[in-house]
Write an enzyme that holds these catalytic residues in place. Sequence first.
Site, PDB file in Angstrom:
ATOM      1  N   HIS A  49       0.832  -1.206   0.000  1.00 55.03           N
ATOM      2  CA  HIS A  49       0.000   0.000   0.000  1.00 55.03           C
ATOM      3  C   HIS A  49       0.871   1.263   0.000  1.00 55.03           C
ATOM      4  CE1 HIS A  49      -4.015  -1.795   0.261  1.00 55.03           C
ATOM      5  NE2 HIS A  49      -3.449  -2.726   1.000  1.00 55.03           N
ATOM      6  N   THR A  50       2.074   1.147  -0.531  1.00 52.94           N
ATOM      7  CA  THR A  50       2.942   2.317  -0.689  1.00 52.94           C
ATOM      8  C   THR A  50       2.928   2.806  -2.133  1.00 52.94           C
ATOM      9  OG1 THR A  50       4.772   0.789  -1.022  1.00 52.94           O
ATOM     10  CG2 THR A  50       4.591   1.765   1.155  1.00 52.94           C
ATOM     11  N   SER A  98      -3.329 -11.974 -10.632  1.00 56.37           N
ATOM     12  CA  SER A  98      -3.784 -12.652 -11.846  1.00 56.37           C
ATOM     13  C   SER A  98      -4.336 -11.653 -12.862  1.00 56.37           C
ATOM     14  CB  SER A  98      -4.830 -13.723 -11.518  1.00 56.37           C
ATOM     15  OG  SER A  98      -5.860 -13.176 -10.728  1.00 56.37           O
ATOM     16  N   SER A  99      -4.947 -10.560 -12.391  1.00 53.15           N
ATOM     17  CA  SER A  99      -5.487  -9.572 -13.345  1.00 53.15           C
ATOM     18  C   SER A  99      -4.362  -8.831 -14.066  1.00 53.15           C
ATOM     19  CB  SER A  99      -6.427  -8.583 -12.645  1.00 53.15           C
ATOM     20  OG  SER A  99      -5.774  -7.940 -11.577  1.00 53.15           O
ATOM     21  N   GLY A 141      -8.006 -15.081  -7.150  1.00 49.65           N
ATOM     22  CA  GLY A 141      -8.379 -14.272  -5.988  1.00 49.65           C
ATOM     23  C   GLY A 141      -7.409 -14.379  -4.822  1.00 49.65           C
ATOM     24  N   ALA A 142      -6.166 -14.812  -5.103  1.00 50.23           N
ATOM     25  CA  ALA A 142      -5.201 -14.990  -4.012  1.00 50.23           C
ATOM     26  C   ALA A 142      -4.370 -13.736  -3.781  1.00 50.23           C
ATOM     27  CB  ALA A 142      -4.282 -16.169  -4.327  1.00 50.23           C
ATOM     28  N   GLY A 143      -4.592 -12.703  -4.595  1.00 52.73           N
ATOM     29  CA  GLY A 143      -3.797 -11.487  -4.436  1.00 52.73           C
ATOM     30  C   GLY A 143      -2.395 -11.630  -5.007  1.00 52.73           C
ATOM     31  N   ASP A 194       1.775  -3.852  -9.526  1.00 48.83           N
ATOM     32  CA  ASP A 194       1.469  -5.197 -10.009  1.00 48.83           C
ATOM     33  C   ASP A 194       1.889  -5.375 -11.461  1.00 48.83           C
ATOM     34  OD1 ASP A 194       0.425  -5.499  -7.528  1.00 48.83           O
ATOM     35  OD2 ASP A 194      -1.661  -5.657  -8.151  1.00 48.83           O
ATOM     36  N   TYR A 252     -10.431  -0.878  -0.495  1.00 44.36           N
ATOM     37  CA  TYR A 252      -9.173  -0.458  -1.130  1.00 44.36           C
ATOM     38  C   TYR A 252      -9.261   1.013  -1.532  1.00 44.36           C
ATOM     39  CZ  TYR A 252      -5.364  -0.315  -4.551  1.00 44.36           C
ATOM     40  OH  TYR A 252      -4.232   0.028  -5.245  1.00 44.36           O
TER      41      TYR A 252
END
EC number: 2.7.1.6
Length: 392
Positions: free
Chosen positions: A37-38, A132-133, A127-129, A177, A227
Amino acid sequence: MDQEILEKMQAEFSKIFGSKETRLYFSPGRVNLIGEHTDYNGGHVFPCAISLGTYALVADRQDDKTRMFSLNLADKGVVEFPMSGLVYDKSKDWANYPMGVVKVFEDAGYKAGHGFDVLIYGTLPNGAGLSSSASLEVLTALILNDAFSFGLDMVEMVKLSQKAENTFVGVNCGIMDQFAVGMGRKDCAILLDCNTLEYRYSKIALTGASIVIANTNKPHSLASSAYNVRRAQCEHALNELREVRPDLHALGELSDEAFNQLAGAISEPLERQRARHAVMENNRTLAAVEALEAKDVARFGKLMNESHYSLRDDYDVTGRELDTLAELAWQVDGVIGSRMTGAGFGGCTVSLVKDEAIEAFKEKVGKAYTEKIGYAPSFYVANIADGTHRVK
């Protein structure tokens, strides 16, 4: 890649789209070792691409239509869309990610000359963070760039992929990401300044230890309001700080000391906590990379643990499942450090574990987590991999 995966993909492709000449691409997932979250607060992150990811078999079509099929989401069937004038379409489900990339490419003047038949197969848990997107977005960008010789470099493709998620899908994510997925390098993590996009590779020489990802298996949605709420809180805190420090562009520019002196300018206590995490996590990330490069792995692990405390106490994005995984990990001999990774509210922890302790780690953490939470976690030992590329 696994020959078995390729053969399965080729057989399925022929069944669905007919026999055609195909190209194979791979786009990794990512895990962030520290710096959470930086990215949207103008700070530093330290992610790496991992060997789990998304494969695509691609054949050119003669018309303007693209047909996509995912082996992981077979129940959704073949999704079709034109290669121009796209708008978000809820009924198209997961295909909105590649559609968004086609749209931002077109808006930037890179119009596709034809469509494709594409078969997707992902090895990332959904959905594991683990991004994947972003993996699918950068994959699409490379397919377009490759097919039409647009001549974009990877950083430009990364920026367009992020823009697709922000403007088309509507998730206000930072650049990390897509950057980690596209720019990954085997056996290296990337120290990225999200303010300037300056980056450098740092060799991860984990002698006798590995990165172990533990999935809570709690479903979470990154697009969730929480978020975007955190982002808004940090932006509001930054605006209040600017009233006393007009030259401040991002929370990531502040030292811990400077923040402590200025924090009183943030009127809302909760927003003060959010901003404190953003500032201190950024400085913690720089200290952690320094420790790793000095081969002080123990200090790196300690800073990972501190990162989790901050995400739990100041940023409030962990939740019962992630806290349980981290707390159990800290109790196991041979664990160097453990923390949540990704957006939070479910998803995964990342742990550095001595190789001889990995089996005991999985067994102890798995058993205790299942007893406490009511269902089992999943574990993945991750290799650090290259970024998105054409395989053949």
